[in-house]
Design an enzyme around this catalytic site. Structure first.
Site, PDB file in Angstrom:
ATOM      1  N   SER A   1       6.188 -31.795   7.247  1.00  0.00           N
ATOM      2  CA  SER A   1       4.804 -31.845   7.705  1.00  0.00           C
ATOM      3  C   SER A   1       3.862 -32.437   6.643  1.00  0.00           C
ATOM      4  O   SER A   1       4.067 -33.560   6.226  1.00  0.00           O
ATOM      5  CB  SER A   1       4.385 -30.450   8.157  1.00  0.00           C
ATOM      6  OG  SER A   1       3.429 -30.570   9.151  1.00  0.00           O
TER       7      SER A   1
ATOM      8  N   HIS B   1       7.710 -27.101  15.787  1.00  0.00           N
ATOM      9  CA  HIS B   1       7.352 -27.606  14.464  1.00  0.00           C
ATOM     10  C   HIS B   1       7.855 -26.644  13.395  1.00  0.00           C
ATOM     11  O   HIS B   1       7.254 -25.585  13.169  1.00  0.00           O
ATOM     12  CB  HIS B   1       5.817 -27.701  14.425  1.00  0.00           C
ATOM     13  CG  HIS B   1       5.255 -28.252  13.156  1.00  0.00           C
ATOM     14  ND1 HIS B   1       5.238 -29.590  12.873  1.00  0.00           N
ATOM     15  CD2 HIS B   1       4.655 -27.632  12.101  1.00  0.00           C
ATOM     16  CE1 HIS B   1       4.644 -29.775  11.697  1.00  0.00           C
ATOM     17  NE2 HIS B   1       4.303 -28.601  11.205  1.00  0.00           N
TER      18      HIS B   1
END
Ligand code: GCU
Length: 420
Positions: A259, A400
Site C-alpha cells: 500500500s 486489501h
C-alpha cells in the site's frame, strides 16, 4: 554509498535538465492518455537502449521527483550497522536472526533492521537472496522470537498490541502472517525488515524519527522530499547495509511493501538499480495506479488526506492530473529491465487494479526496447492466475492486505526471475 539520489545533480548535468527550469505545473499541457514513456519532454522519440539510458531514463528520474515525490535527500551518508542482537538458531533452528541499529551519522537516531537468513543456506556458505521489506509495525511483530527489540517510536493505533501509539509486549509476533518469515526461509530466501515510523512517523502533525536529523543536514523546502521519498531514501540506506554483508546475495535483493509502503518500494526500486526486483503490493494512487485514473483514489483525495506523502508541487495537479508530464508507469520504466510485480486484491478497487494493469502496458515498450519480455500477455490475467513476465501481474480474490497467499506468489515470482 550510492546511487541515483546522490547522483541527481550529475544526471542533470549529463542531460542538461535543470529542475529549476522545468515548467510550472500550471503551464503544462493536458494529456488525456498515459504519456508515451519513450517520448522525451522535448518531443524526441527514444529509439535505442543507449538513448534511453543517457537521455530519457535520467529525465524521468528527475520528473518524478520534481513534480510528485520531491527530491530525495542529498546528504551523503555511510550507514553503520551496529549489531544489537543475534540468535544463530532461531525459529527452531531454521533461522540465523540478527538485529542491527543502523545509524546514518554518529548523532542520527538509529533505524532498526531485522535480518533473518535460512540456516539451510548459511551452513553451506551460500549467499542468500533476500526480501527487504518496509513495515507498518515494529520488528517485534514479525516473529515471536525472544530478544527482538520492542519498537519505541510512534505507532499506528489500529494494530494489535499498540496502546496510545506505543507498542507493547502484546504486539510480539502479531505480523507473522503478514510477513510470513517461515515460508520465506523454507523457500531459501532471507527476510530483512525495518519500520517507516522510525524514519518519519506517518502522521502529518508529527516530526520525529530520523526526519529532524535529515532536516538539520540540508535545507528543506516544500518542493523537496515528502515522507514517501524519505522512506524510499532510507530503504536504499538499508540496501547499503545489506550489500556489504557477505552472507547476503547483493545481486538478489527484492523490495516488498504494501500500500503506502508499496508506493515506497516502487519509488525506491525506480531510483536504486541495486534492487533486483520490486513488489509494490496494492500500491494504488501515488504508486502503481494511474494518476489520470478515474477509479478509486484520486490525486486530490490523496493529497488532501495525506499531504505529507508528496511534495508541494504535486498538489498543483489536484484538479488536473492530466497535466502531469508522466504517469505512474515512469517508475516501472525506470525499473526496466528488472522484474516488477503488481499484486492486487479484487475487493480493493480503491487501488484501481485495472488501472494498474494499464500502467504495466504503458511500461511494456521500454522493456521491449531494452530487449526483454515485459508483459507475458497484453490481456489482464484471470483472478488467481499469475502473469509472470518481467512486468508481472497477479490479482487474488479478497481484501486489501498482505497475507500468506500473497507471499506464495511473491516467492514463485522471485524464484522464476532470480532463481532459488
Ligand atoms: C489509504 C490511502 C492509500 C494507501 C492506503 C494504505 O487507503 O488512501 O493511498 O495506499 O491507505 O497505505 O493502506
Amino acid at each position: 554509498m550510492s546511487f541515483t539520489s546522490q547522483c541527481l545533480p550529475l544526471f542533470c548535468l549529463i542531460i542538461g535538465i535543470d529542475p529549476m527550469k522545468l515548467p510550472n505545473p500550471a503551464d503544462l499541457a493536458f494529456m488525456a492518455a498515459l504519456p508515451d514513456a519513450l517520448v522525451c519532454l522535448d518531443g524526441t522519440k527514444i529509439e535505442s537502449p543507449v538513448a534511453w539510458q543517457s537521455k530519457r531514463r535520467p529525465e524521468l528520474a528527475t520528473l518524478i521527483q520534481h513534480y510528485e515525490y520531491g527530491s530525495l535527500p542529498t546528504v551523503k551518508v555511510s550507514p553503520v550497522a551496529l549489531p544489537i542482537h543475534e540468535n544463530k538458531s532461531a525459529m527452531g533452528g531454521k533461522a540465523w536472526l540478527r538485529e542491527f541499529a543502523v545509524r546514518m551519522g554518529p548523532k542520527a537516531p538509529p533505524i532498526h533492521l531485522l535480518v533473518l537468513l535460512p540456516n539451510s543456506k548459511v551452513s553451506q556458505k551460500m549467499p542468500v537472496p533476500i526480501f527487504l521489506g518496509v513495515s507498518f509495525t515494529g520488528n517485534q511483530t514479525i516473529t515471536k522470537e525472544p530478544g527482538v527489540r520492542l519498537a519505541t517510536c510512534w505507532q499506528y493505533d489500529k494494530y494489535p498490541g499498540v496502546e496510545k501509539n506505543l507498542a507493547t509486549e502484546a504486539s510480539r509476533g502479531t505480523a507473522s502472517k503478514v510477513w510470513n518469515p517461515e515460508l520465506i526461509l523454507d523457500a531459501g530466501y532471507g527476510l530483512a525488515v525495518f519500520q517507516t515510523n522510525e524514519v518519519d512517523p506517518d502522521n502529518k502533525e508529527l516530526r520525529g524519527g530520523l526526519q529532524p536529523w535529515i532536516r538539520d543536514q540540508e535545507k528543506h523546502t516544500p518542493e523537496k522530499w515528502g515522507s514517501i521519498a524519505l522512506w524510499a531514501w532510507t530503504f536504499s540506506r538499508m540496501v547499503d547495509v545489506l550489500v556489504q554483508d557477505p552472507s547476503i546475495d547483493s545481486k538478489r535483493i527484492v523490495a516488498v511493501g504494501h500500500s503506502r509502503l508499496g508506493k515506497t518500494v516502487y519509488l525506491a526500486a525506480a531510483l536504486d538499480e541495486r534492487i533486483a526486483m520490486s513488489i509494490p503490493l496494492q500500491a494504488g494512487c501515488g504508486g502503481t495506479a494511474p494518476a489520470r485514473g478515474t477509479v478509486g483514489e484520486s490525486v486530490k483525495r490523496i493529497n488532501t488526506a495525506f499531504p505529507h506523502w508528496f511534495n508541494s508541487r504535486f498538489k498543483e495537479f489536484n484538479d488536473r492530473p492530466q497535466a502531469l508530464p508522466f504517469d505512474q508507469h515512469a517508475m516501472a520504466a525506470l525499473i526496466a529491465p528488472r522484474p516488477v510485480l503488481f499484486p492486487n486484491a479484487s475487493d480493493d478497487q480503491w487501488a484501481n487494479p485495472d488501472g494498474q494493469f494499464a500502467i504495466l502496458q504503458a511500461a511494456d515498450p521500454v522493456y521491449k526496447l531494452l530487449g526483454f519480455e515485459g508483459l507475458a500477455s497484453q490481456i489482464k490475467p484471470p483472478i488467481n492466475v499469475l502473469s509472470a513476465g518481467r512486468l508481472g501481474y497477479w490479482e487474488r480474490a479478497g481484501k486489501h492486505e498482505m497475507n500468506t497467499d500473497d507471499w506464495k506468489v511473491f516467492v514463485e515470482f522471485a524464484k522464476k526471475h532470480l532463481g532459488s
